[in-house]
Design a protein around this motif. Structure first.
Motif, PDB file in Angstrom:
ATOM      1  N   VAL A   1      -5.581   1.984   5.247  1.00 32.27           N
ATOM      2  CA  VAL A   1      -5.320   2.444   3.881  1.00 32.27           C
ATOM      3  C   VAL A   1      -6.130   3.712   3.669  1.00 32.27           C
ATOM      4  O   VAL A   1      -7.189   3.895   4.278  1.00 32.27           O
ATOM      5  CB  VAL A   1      -5.694   1.362   2.841  1.00 32.27           C
ATOM      6  CG1 VAL A   1      -7.190   1.061   2.867  1.00 32.27           C
ATOM      7  CG2 VAL A   1      -5.235   1.755   1.443  1.00 32.27           C
TER       8      VAL A   1
ATOM      9  N   GLY B   1      -7.471   9.565  -7.090  1.00 34.64           N
ATOM     10  CA  GLY B   1      -7.843   8.250  -6.575  1.00 34.64           C
ATOM     11  C   GLY B   1      -9.002   7.659  -7.344  1.00 34.64           C
ATOM     12  O   GLY B   1      -9.027   6.462  -7.651  1.00 34.64           O
TER      13      GLY B   1
ATOM     14  N   ARG C   1       0.828  -1.198   0.000  1.00 32.78           N
ATOM     15  CA  ARG C   1       0.000   0.000   0.000  1.00 32.78           C
ATOM     16  C   ARG C   1       0.866   1.253   0.000  1.00 32.78           C
ATOM     17  O   ARG C   1       1.752   1.407   0.832  1.00 32.78           O
ATOM     18  CB  ARG C   1      -0.920   0.013   1.221  1.00 32.78           C
ATOM     19  CG  ARG C   1      -1.972  -1.084   1.198  1.00 32.78           C
ATOM     20  CD  ARG C   1      -2.806  -1.091   2.462  1.00 32.78           C
ATOM     21  NE  ARG C   1      -3.852  -2.100   2.393  1.00 32.78           N
ATOM     22  CZ  ARG C   1      -4.679  -2.392   3.396  1.00 32.78           C
ATOM     23  NH1 ARG C   1      -4.564  -1.746   4.547  1.00 32.78           N
ATOM     24  NH2 ARG C   1      -5.609  -3.326   3.248  1.00 32.78           N
ATOM     25  N   GLU C   2       0.566   2.149  -0.921  1.00 32.39           N
ATOM     26  CA  GLU C   2       1.326   3.395  -1.006  1.00 32.39           C
ATOM     27  C   GLU C   2       0.852   4.408   0.031  1.00 32.39           C
ATOM     28  O   GLU C   2       1.640   5.172   0.584  1.00 32.39           O
ATOM     29  CB  GLU C   2       1.195   3.984  -2.408  1.00 32.39           C
ATOM     30  CG  GLU C   2       2.056   5.217  -2.630  1.00 32.39           C
ATOM     31  CD  GLU C   2       1.975   5.744  -4.048  1.00 32.39           C
ATOM     32  OE1 GLU C   2       2.638   6.762  -4.333  1.00 32.39           O
ATOM     33  OE2 GLU C   2       1.248   5.143  -4.873  1.00 32.39           O
TER      34      GLU C   2
ATOM     35  N   ASP D   1      -5.077   5.848  -2.545  1.00 34.22           N
ATOM     36  CA  ASP D   1      -4.774   4.450  -2.839  1.00 34.22           C
ATOM     37  C   ASP D   1      -6.003   3.768  -3.445  1.00 34.22           C
ATOM     38  O   ASP D   1      -7.100   3.822  -2.879  1.00 34.22           O
ATOM     39  CB  ASP D   1      -4.363   3.725  -1.557  1.00 34.22           C
ATOM     40  CG  ASP D   1      -3.582   2.455  -1.829  1.00 34.22           C
ATOM     41  OD1 ASP D   1      -4.119   1.572  -2.521  1.00 34.22           O
ATOM     42  OD2 ASP D   1      -2.442   2.352  -1.347  1.00 34.22           O
ATOM     43  N   LYS D   2      -5.820   3.134  -4.571  1.00 31.33           N
ATOM     44  CA  LYS D   2      -6.927   2.462  -5.257  1.00 31.33           C
ATOM     45  C   LYS D   2      -7.611   1.444  -4.353  1.00 31.33           C
ATOM     46  O   LYS D   2      -8.837   1.259  -4.412  1.00 31.33           O
ATOM     47  CB  LYS D   2      -6.410   1.773  -6.524  1.00 31.33           C
ATOM     48  CG  LYS D   2      -7.477   1.005  -7.287  1.00 31.33           C
ATOM     49  CD  LYS D   2      -6.891   0.308  -8.514  1.00 31.33           C
ATOM     50  CE  LYS D   2      -7.944  -0.522  -9.226  1.00 31.33           C
ATOM     51  NZ  LYS D   2      -7.380  -1.215 -10.420  1.00 31.33           N
ATOM     52  N   GLU D   3      -6.832   0.803  -3.485  1.00 24.58           N
ATOM     53  CA  GLU D   3      -7.389  -0.253  -2.643  1.00 24.58           C
ATOM     54  C   GLU D   3      -8.497   0.260  -1.728  1.00 24.58           C
ATOM     55  O   GLU D   3      -9.461  -0.458  -1.449  1.00 24.58           O
ATOM     56  CB  GLU D   3      -6.282  -0.899  -1.809  1.00 24.58           C
ATOM     57  CG  GLU D   3      -6.756  -2.106  -1.013  1.00 24.58           C
ATOM     58  CD  GLU D   3      -5.630  -2.819  -0.297  1.00 24.58           C
ATOM     59  OE1 GLU D   3      -5.930  -3.599   0.622  1.00 24.58           O
ATOM     60  OE2 GLU D   3      -4.458  -2.593  -0.657  1.00 24.58           O
TER      61      GLU D   3
END
Length: 247
Positions: free
Chosen positions: A167, A202, A69-70, A171-173
């Motif tokens: 997260v 995002g 995760r960024e 972050d796409k997640e």
């Protein structure tokens, strides 16, 4: 009307205007007293320094658990607990932590209010049977109280707060959590937010539509062309979202 069925909302700077100051002397003097009442004796300076130290340590721990995760987030409740444990106060209830967090937030908040037009917008969406979801980079210990305080909780079909998932946007997640949970069609889902990086970039990563609204507390934008969105509101007028949706 625009062909959106699902609406993901940012909170602070989009629905709620807020100003905080976590460096105020009053905040840390009050927190020192509250910890002291429970047997965790600090000086004001030591408490503030340990708080920031434990925040940094918790961020490092979260990154170790989530190397892919960024953009991560932490749960400040763990930091508040660690401040007790550091002084060998180990039996602290969840209620005590929640009350401590509420005090921390209330003293550090200089101003908080719902933007003009927000209730009208949310009423409009619910009247038209749209799914409304909160997707916020925030601390649940603070945010859930503030959502209820303003009566916003009744509008949301679900609430996703970054501190609960380790997260955060962009972050796409984080975007994929509600998308997967409700099997949302990205082509019929729009992110509404005031940050052209966290919210709009995002949304692009998750293949969602975007509506950008610029507010005083938004990340500065030196070139409007950098904002990728279906619609951009640069004067902070929330009511323009309704006008756009009516098309």
């Amino acid at each position: 009307m625009q062909n959106y069925e699902n609406f993901l909302f940012d909170l602070y700077g989009t629905l709620v205007d807020i100003r905080t100051n976590e460096d105020s002397q009053k905040l840390w003097e009050t927190m020192r007293l509250l910890y002291g009442y429970e047997g965790a004796i600090y000086t004001t300076k030591e408490l503030q320094e340990k708080y920031h130290q434990f925040v940094s340590e918790e961020k490092a721990n979260v990154r170790k658990r989530n190397r892919d995760r960024e953009f991560i987030d932490i749960n400040l409740g763990k930091v508040f607990k660690k401040l007790f444990k550091y002084k060998n106060v180990n039996r602290v209830s969840e209620t005590k932590i929640k009350n401590l967090a509420a005090t921390f937030r209330s003293i550090s908040t200089d101003m908080i209010q719902v933007y003009d037009g927000v209730y009208e917008l949310l009423d409009f969406l619910k009247e038209n049977d749209k799914k409304v979801i909160l997707l916020s980079n925030a601390q649940s210990l603070f945010t859930l109280n503030e959502i209820k305080m303003f009566g916003l909780d009744k509008y949301f079909d679900d609430i996703f707060i970054s501190s609960e998932y380790e997260v955060s946007k962009p972050d796409k997640e984080f975007f994929m959590i509600p998308i997967k949970k409700y099997n949302l069609d990205p082509q019929k889902t729009v992110m509404i937010g005031n940050d052209f990086i966290s919210d709009m970039q995002g949304a692009v990563k998750a293949n969602l539509h975007g509506i950008y609204i610029h507010q005083e507390i938004s990340t500065p934008v030196d070139d409007e062309e950098k904002i990728v969105a279906d619609y951009k509101i640069m004067d902070g007028n929330v009511k323009k979202i309704i006008e756009f949706l009516k098309g």
